[in-house]
Design an enzyme around this catalytic site. Structure first.
Site, mmCIF file in Angstrom:
data_model
loop_
_atom_site.group_PDB
_atom_site.id
_atom_site.type_symbol
_atom_site.label_atom_id
_atom_site.label_comp_id
_atom_site.label_asym_id
_atom_site.label_seq_id
_atom_site.Cartn_x
_atom_site.Cartn_y
_atom_site.Cartn_z
ATOM 1 N N ASN A 196 62.492 30.852 38.505
ATOM 2 C CA ASN A 196 62.305 30.663 39.919
ATOM 3 C C ASN A 196 62.762 29.159 39.719
ATOM 4 O OD1 ASN A 196 59.696 30.149 38.974
ATOM 5 N ND2 ASN A 196 58.935 31.870 40.477
ATOM 6 N N GLU A 199 59.624 28.169 36.606
ATOM 7 C CA GLU A 199 60.318 28.128 35.758
ATOM 8 C C GLU A 199 60.892 27.869 34.903
ATOM 9 O OE1 GLU A 199 58.946 33.740 36.855
ATOM 10 O OE2 GLU A 199 60.762 32.520 36.835
ATOM 11 N N ASP A 262 61.575 39.264 42.277
ATOM 12 C CA ASP A 262 62.894 40.801 41.719
ATOM 13 C C ASP A 262 63.473 41.394 43.418
ATOM 14 O OD1 ASP A 262 60.769 40.406 40.269
ATOM 15 O OD2 ASP A 262 59.270 41.911 41.181
#
Length: 304
Positions: A196, A199, A262
């Site tokens: 994301n 990250e 996810d």
């Protein structure tokens, strides 16, 4: 970048989620009213369930759980259409996450990694790749020595077998503690990276998502940076190749952002396996992420 047919094997975390939705700010040293549910979760397990929800016929999940909760998690995975390959741990409890979800549906995690990061090289075998068309590694595996070595072995064996590998970096906070270079070195050889925006910034030091995605795609052939409600950025060979919009979700329908990434990951990988190109796969992933924020917890609604 796609492979047709064959199983998707996810190696990752299986978690017991305690989701607490509080409409008012947390009140220190006293009570805050909340709606609390205990649900099966985990980034790896959630992604596997969304891949199965997307219609991929064979999805397998390798993970380590506490022996006391193994049966509960196995039954939940089977109901979701996932073939569980769970390793029971007699010494350590299943990983547990307390997700505090506020009135905007944003979540904050308190994480006890438990058995999840005790997945050891002894739990892995190259034979697990039989019939597998794609391997996905949850980034949580990279945050402890035993599971990091397991992930590295799985990645190495997959490359030797010609099986493409994807990695989800999983947690900006854990990435910062581990160090970007250590993570990138451990994930070297993966063909797809799915961070994301937080990250991607932790891995590159670059705040702007497009530039971070382009930089990461110099290390990994395909990078897709998810941006929540803003969609996703697709980058290949050092440059951004597409920006994908996410379907709008009215605020009244947003109940919990847990697991939205996810949902994107599992659906994206299922689309690749079905023959979609990265942009079409990212579009499918964005639609799943938009659906995920309308349900409590990180899994798709269970089949009737």
């Amino acid at each position: 970048m796609s492979a047709s047919g064959g199983a998707l094997l996810v190696v990752g975390d299986v978690v017991t989620d305690v989701v607490a939705r509080h409409r008012s700010p947390l009140a220190p040293a006293t009570d805050t009213a909340a709606e609390i549910r205990t649900l099966p979760g985990g980034a790896g397990a959630n992604a596997a369930c969304w891949a199965a929800r997307s219609g991929h016929e064979e999805v397998r999940l390798l993970g380590r759980v506490g022996a006391d909760a193994a049966g509960w998690h196995e039954r939940a995975l089977r109901r979701a259409g996932v073939r569980p390959l769970l390793v029971p741990d007699e010494e350590t409890a299943t990983a547990t996450v307390i997700a505090l979800v506020d009135a905007t549906s944003e979540r904050t995690f308190l994480t006890d990694s438990g058995a999840a990061l005790r997945l050891s090289p002894a739990d892995w075998s190259a034979r697990l790749l039989d019939g597998v068309a794609r391997l996905h590694l949850s980034g949580y595996l990279f945050f402890a020595a035993p599971s990091r070595e397991t992930a590295r072995r799985a990645l190495r064996d997959a490359r030797a077998a010609g099986v493409p590998v994807s990695v989800d970096p999983a947690s900006a906070g854990f990435l910062e503690r581990l160090g970007a270079e250590r993570f990138l070195a451990a994930a070297k050889g993966a063909e797809v990276l799915l961070p994301n925006a937080d990250e991607a910034r932790a891995l590159t030091g670059i705040a702007e998502p497009d530039s971070a995605a382009a930089e990461l795609s110099r290390r990994f052939p395909l990078v897709v940076v998810t941006l929540g409600a803003a969609g996703a950025v697709v980058a290949e060979d050092g440059g951004v190749t597409a920006r994908v919009a996410a379907p709008p979700v009215p605020p009244a329908r947003r109940v919990d952002s847990t697991g939205a990434g996810d949902a994107f990951t599992g659906t994206f990988l299922a689309a690749l396996l079905a023959g979609a190109d990265p942009v079409r796969a990212a579009e499918a992933g964005c639609h799943a992420g938009a659906e995920a924020v309308t349900v409590v917890g990180g899994r798709p609604p269970e089949r009737p």
